[in-house]
Design a protein around this motif. Structure first.
Motif, mmCIF file in Angstrom:
data_model
loop_
_atom_site.group_PDB
_atom_site.id
_atom_site.type_symbol
_atom_site.label_atom_id
_atom_site.label_comp_id
_atom_site.label_asym_id
_atom_site.label_seq_id
_atom_site.Cartn_x
_atom_site.Cartn_y
_atom_site.Cartn_z
ATOM 1 N N CYS A 1 0.912 -1.253 0.124
ATOM 2 C CA CYS A 1 0.128 -0.043 -0.005
ATOM 3 C C CYS A 1 0.942 1.076 0.124
ATOM 4 C CB CYS A 1 -0.794 -0.018 1.128
ATOM 5 S SG CYS A 1 -2.251 1.364 1.307
ATOM 6 N N PHE A 2 0.950 1.895 -1.126
ATOM 7 C CA PHE A 2 1.731 2.955 -1.154
ATOM 8 C C PHE A 2 1.243 4.199 -1.961
ATOM 9 C CE2 PHE A 2 2.926 2.807 -5.906
ATOM 10 C CZ PHE A 2 2.224 1.626 -6.193
ATOM 11 N N SER A 3 2.148 5.336 -2.007
ATOM 12 C CA SER A 3 1.496 6.412 -2.814
ATOM 13 C C SER A 3 2.643 7.192 -3.475
ATOM 14 C CB SER A 3 0.855 7.548 -1.502
ATOM 15 O OG SER A 3 -0.170 8.376 -2.307
ATOM 16 N N LEU A 4 2.298 8.093 -4.037
ATOM 17 C CA LEU A 4 2.978 9.155 -4.606
ATOM 18 C C LEU A 4 3.505 10.504 -3.462
ATOM 19 C CD1 LEU A 4 2.968 7.826 -7.442
ATOM 20 C CD2 LEU A 4 3.063 10.198 -8.450
ATOM 21 N N ARG A 5 4.704 10.851 -3.483
ATOM 22 C CA ARG A 5 4.869 11.629 -2.351
ATOM 23 C C ARG A 5 4.107 12.947 -2.624
ATOM 24 N NH1 ARG A 5 8.471 10.316 1.270
ATOM 25 N NH2 ARG A 5 9.823 8.849 0.748
ATOM 26 N N ASP A 6 4.173 13.178 -4.323
ATOM 27 C CA ASP A 6 3.095 14.508 -4.791
ATOM 28 C C ASP A 6 1.706 13.877 -5.024
ATOM 29 O OD1 ASP A 6 2.103 16.442 -5.902
ATOM 30 O OD2 ASP A 6 3.892 17.166 -6.984
ATOM 31 N N LYS A 7 0.955 14.005 -4.197
ATOM 32 C CA LYS A 7 -0.523 13.636 -4.333
ATOM 33 C C LYS A 7 -1.123 14.147 -5.643
ATOM 34 C CE LYS A 7 0.080 11.244 -0.507
ATOM 35 N NZ LYS A 7 1.499 11.412 -0.459
ATOM 36 N N ASN A 8 -0.570 15.330 -6.187
ATOM 37 C CA ASN A 8 -1.320 15.781 -7.329
ATOM 38 C C ASN A 8 -1.172 14.966 -8.748
ATOM 39 O OD1 ASN A 8 -1.925 18.244 -5.999
ATOM 40 N ND2 ASN A 8 0.215 18.896 -6.196
ATOM 41 N N TYR A 9 -0.090 14.016 -8.547
ATOM 42 C CA TYR A 9 0.187 13.319 -9.654
ATOM 43 C C TYR A 9 -0.386 11.854 -9.714
ATOM 44 C CZ TYR A 9 3.487 16.906 -11.392
ATOM 45 O OH TYR A 9 4.074 18.001 -11.883
ATOM 46 N N LEU A 10 -0.995 11.755 -8.282
ATOM 47 C CA LEU A 10 -1.333 10.091 -8.099
ATOM 48 C C LEU A 10 -2.265 9.628 -9.139
ATOM 49 C CD1 LEU A 10 -0.723 8.076 -6.040
ATOM 50 C CD2 LEU A 10 -3.025 8.295 -5.119
ATOM 51 N N ASP A 11 -3.480 10.341 -9.435
ATOM 52 C CA ASP A 11 -4.595 9.741 -10.007
ATOM 53 C C ASP A 11 -3.841 9.590 -11.739
ATOM 54 O OD1 ASP A 11 -6.379 9.939 -8.113
ATOM 55 O OD2 ASP A 11 -7.130 11.555 -8.788
ATOM 56 N N GLU A 12 -3.323 10.564 -12.195
ATOM 57 C CA GLU A 12 -2.554 10.482 -13.638
ATOM 58 C C GLU A 12 -1.715 9.215 -13.521
ATOM 59 O OE1 GLU A 12 -3.552 12.016 -15.983
ATOM 60 O OE2 GLU A 12 -1.934 11.524 -17.367
ATOM 61 N N PHE A 13 -0.912 9.259 -12.466
ATOM 62 C CA PHE A 13 0.110 8.330 -12.526
ATOM 63 C C PHE A 13 -0.654 6.729 -12.747
ATOM 64 C CE2 PHE A 13 2.422 4.956 -10.184
ATOM 65 C CZ PHE A 13 3.812 4.947 -10.875
ATOM 66 N N LEU A 14 -1.642 6.497 -11.871
ATOM 67 C CA LEU A 14 -2.325 5.360 -11.786
ATOM 68 C C LEU A 14 -2.918 4.939 -13.292
ATOM 69 C CD1 LEU A 14 -2.921 2.576 -10.364
ATOM 70 C CD2 LEU A 14 -5.071 3.832 -9.379
ATOM 71 N N TYR A 15 -3.516 6.076 -13.596
ATOM 72 C CA TYR A 15 -4.281 5.936 -14.910
ATOM 73 C C TYR A 15 -3.401 5.676 -16.018
ATOM 74 C CZ TYR A 15 -6.647 7.245 -19.360
ATOM 75 O OH TYR A 15 -7.087 7.382 -20.554
ATOM 76 N N ARG A 16 -2.094 6.102 -16.021
ATOM 77 C CA ARG A 16 -1.208 6.244 -17.321
ATOM 78 C C ARG A 16 -0.656 4.518 -16.672
ATOM 79 N NH1 ARG A 16 2.538 11.043 -18.787
ATOM 80 N NH2 ARG A 16 1.228 12.720 -18.657
ATOM 81 N N LEU A 17 -0.133 4.137 -15.541
ATOM 82 C CA LEU A 17 0.300 2.837 -15.522
ATOM 83 C C LEU A 17 -0.693 1.813 -16.009
ATOM 84 C CD1 LEU A 17 2.431 1.205 -13.950
ATOM 85 C CD2 LEU A 17 1.344 1.139 -12.026
ATOM 86 N N ASN A 18 -2.054 1.845 -15.440
ATOM 87 C CA ASN A 18 -3.295 0.966 -15.848
ATOM 88 C C ASN A 18 -3.198 0.911 -17.471
ATOM 89 O OD1 ASN A 18 -3.435 -0.289 -13.370
ATOM 90 N ND2 ASN A 18 -5.186 1.094 -12.691
#
Ligand SMILES: *Cc1c(COP(=O)(O)O)cnc(C)c1O
Length: 463
Positions: A400-417
């Motif tokens: 269970c982890f996160s990005l330090r910069d939460k502003n990018y989190l949704d975009e990161f997960l979207y791109r990853l998936n």
């Protein structure tokens, strides 16, 4: 000739094609994308004549097959998604072919309930649980929680001489829990107990999701001897935390409550000498929920419940298919339809039976231990990369982890998936947005971890 007769005449051809398609799929699972493109095209016309099985297969392959994702593959780490072992597929295929209606051990002339009994015994043995539980197969941990809590509710009624199954529930049933899974709440709602009626027990300090036993005892004392239900966790979904079952066992000896454990996937700690300390004491629970379509790696929909044999009558009061004379007297011989929610069921135990018989205790121990090792390997990457932070330590098989910069989190997960190489799901833990990677697939290897890491690094440079 109509299509039914034609299909019967070319059954071998049909099964051969499906077999070929199945082995193609299973051998290419590694490279099949973990996310699919869904084309919102027209719905199929319902023809008068039908297409026949091979025609339907061709049509299916054109429209839907390309969008089938590798959810049973090694890099689908969203939710808690198990795969399918070869043996489980064999069992599942045969369960469809045999098409048994699994009910009674004797009386209705088939062997399927006996196979289910035997499979339950195999599972108890896999988890090192005693045989003073009986159990059955249901569609998932949700219905397993529902089943166990149904008997728990009946037990509460018994404490004051009432029959809730017959009279309905009036007044309040007290339910205590710290971090119940959403499906346990849903079960309480379905059972007429009210999901708002949970008395929340504190969790332990220090980034934990396990209940605080001292607070639990204080809340028990405040109930003044009123019987209640405790829903405890063997593996919470975010951080796979475990309640302290040895401590709860002591309270169970002292106070009058129904003790339920949601061990949907965490129960598999019980089949590894390395991890079984996490479930020490769970054998004293009144009821336990275990999912098979997660870590047992059998196809959806498969879960079991275990309920203490001493509660068998209570279970039957709750689920008996009363007033159906043609199904026989429920007291005369065991029939599954009097012990769980469904009446007619397929031979749900068979995929599990095949997989248990085929890979044995050591096989499952290896699956569990290697998944945990891979979770730790993946966590090592997260910890070593400054862009990420762990939201909790790895307690078993989930990171269970996160990005330090939460502003990018949704975009990161979207791109990853969207890469289709790996699939993870979002979560919120302690009010912080994060990502979960849950490792329960028997095929996952160190190569898969590396593939995911490469994709994640690539996206970091692009963000
Ligand atoms: C998955 C899960 C459930 C619900 O299981 P389904 O199989 O989706 O019905 C319940 N409890 C826990 C802890 C789970 O992980």
């Amino acid at each position: 000739m109509n299509h039914l007769d034609k299909d019967l005449a070319q059954l071998d051809e049909i099964l051969n094609q499906v077999q070929k398609q199945s082995s193609d799929y299973l051998s290419q699972l590694h490279s099949r994308p973990t996310t699919g493109k869904i084309n919102p095209d027209h719905t199929a016309a319902f023809s008068d004549e039908g297409l026949g099985t091979l025609g339907s297969l061709e049509y299916f392959n054109k429209r839907f097959e390309p969008a089938i994702v590798a959810s049973s593959g090694p890099r689908y780490w969203g939710f808690v998604t198990g795969g399918t072992t070869p043996a489980a597929i064999a069992g599942d295929w045969l369960a469809s072919v045999y098409d048994q209606n699994t009910q009674s051990v004797k009386g209705n002339g088939d062997i399927s309930a006996t196979i289910e009994f035997e499979t339950i015994k195999l599972l108890l043995s896999l988890f090192n649980l005693p045989e003073d539980f009986f159990g059955g197969f249901v569609t998932g941990a949700t219905i397993s929680n529902f089943t166990c809590l149904g008997s728990a509710r009946q037990w509460i009624g018994k404490q004051s001489g009432r029959d809730f199954a017959k009279e309905g529930v009036s007044g309040l049933i007290k339910v205590l829990s710290a971090t119940p899974h959403s499906s346990a709440m849903k079960s309480l709602a379905m059972l007429g107990m009210g999901s708002n009626n949970i008395i929340k027990v504190d969790v332990l300090p220090g980034n934990r999701e396990a209940l605080d036993v001292t607070d639990l005892e204080n809340k028990i004392i405040a109930l003044n001897g009123e019987p209640f239900i405790l829903i405890s966790s063997a593996g919470t979904v975010n951080t796979v935390d475990f309640d302290d079952f040895l401590a709860i066992q002591k309270l169970h000896d002292k106070y009058n409550f129904w003790w339920h454990i949601d061990a949907a996937f965490g129960g598999f700690a019980g089949c590894s000498p390395k991890h079984q300390h996490l479930v020490a004491g769970w054998e004293q629970a009144d009821s336990i929920t275990v999912d098979c379509h997660k870590w047992l790696n059998v196809p959806y929909e498969s879960a079991v419940f275990f309920v203490k044999r001493k509660h068998q009558m209570l279970q039957m009061e709750t689920f008996q298919n009363a007033n159906a004379a043609y199904l026989g007297n429920p007291l005369e011989y065991f029939n599954y339809l009097n012990f769980l929610p469904e009446n007619s069921r397929r031979l749900k135990a068979l995929p599990a039976w095949f997989s248990l018989m085929s890979y044995g205790k050591l096989g499952y121990q290896q699956v569990v231990e290697s998944n945990v090792d891979h979770a730790l390997l993946f966590a090592k990457f997260i910890e070593s990369n400054e862009a990420f932070e762990m939201l909790a330590p790895v307690r078993l098989n989930t990171v269970c982890f996160s990005l330090r910069d939460k502003n990018y989190l949704d975009e990161f997960l979207y791109r990853l998936n969207t890469t289709g190489k790996v699939f993870m799901t979002a979560t919120i833990y302690n009010g912080v947005k994060g990502i979960r990677a849950a490792f329960v697939n028997w095929r996952t290897s160190a190569i898969d971890i590396q593939i995911a890491i490469d994709e994640m690094n690539k996206i970091l440079t692009e963000l």
